[in-house]
Design an enzyme around this catalytic site. Structure first.
Site: not given
Ligand SMILES: Cc1cc2nc3c(=O)[nH]c(=O)nc-3n(C[C@H](O)[C@H](O)[C@H](O)COP(=O)(O)O)c2cc1C
Length: 201
Positions: A177-178
């Site tokens: 999720f970055r």
């Protein structure tokens, strides 16, 4: 120290970079040692191109080029560079910023001698970054260099290594999720202690 475990573990950023490069060498389809090299021109305009890093030593990162190329001229005016390795297969990058100086003539000679004859002749023939009328003109320059320098050419005085002495490294690895992991290593001068901080993604 900000939870620096696993791939980020270690007290020496050069060793971590070597370790990551070794891991990339087993995975990347080609040129795991390719890195983008940034310089600035005399107006402060940045410039970026890919080079091959040939050594990660105890306190320097070394690459080879034509000293009269655009990068060579820019480094002569502003002897500071940034380097960036991006390994897609590992989803990691290493950023390096530091001062740069010419490699010793002896070390440049040794590396030049290790290259294929065609590459050694090519270094003589190419006026890197200068305009070229045609490919035929380049091949003519290669033939001329071959005739002039033979089978055991000496290193052209305008070709050799640069040594980057980093003042900063950043190790980056992709997270879910970055939520990537980033650690910046900074020091005020070569030989000074490293200050390490974890950064927001
Ligand atoms: C994968 C790859 C590796 C390269 N390695 C080098 C290198 O080690 N040395 C070099 O002078 N140019 C290398 N080049 C070419 C440079 O990107 C660039 O075209 C050239 O050095 C001229 O840059 P300049 O005009 O900014 O000086 C490489 C290019 C690629 C794509």
């Amino acid at each position: 120290m900000s939870n620096r475990k696993g791939i980020f573990a270690g007290d020496d950023p050069f060793a971590i970079t070597r370790r990551w490069l070794d891991e990339a060498s087993a995975r990347e389809p080609s040129d795991p040692n390719a890195a983008a090299l940034a310089t600035v021109d005399e107006t402060g305009m940045p410039n970026l191109r890919v080079i091959l890093v040939k050594a990660i030593e105890d306190d320097a990162v070394v690459f080879f080029t034509n000293y009269e190329s655009r990068k060579g001229r820019e480094i002569a005016v502003h002897p500071k560079v940034a380097l960036n390795f991006h390994w897609k297969s590992l989803e990691r990058q290493v950023r390096i910023r530091g001062r740069v100086e010419r490699e010793t003539p002896q070390a440049s000679d040794a590396y030049y001698r290790s290259r294929a004859l065609g590459s050694r002749i090519g270094a003589w023939a190419s006026r890197q970054s200068q305009p070229l009328a045609s490919k035929a003109a380049l091949l003519k320059a290669v033939a001329r260099a071959q005739a002039e320098h033979g089978l055991n050419p000496s290193r052209p005085p305008f070709w050799g290594g640069f040594r980057v002495t980093p003042l900063e490294f950043e190790f980056w690895a992709a997270g879910e999720f970055r939520l990537h992991d980033r650690f910046r290593w900074e020091r005020a001068s070569p030989g000074a202690d490293w200050k390490i901080s974890r950064l927001n993604p």
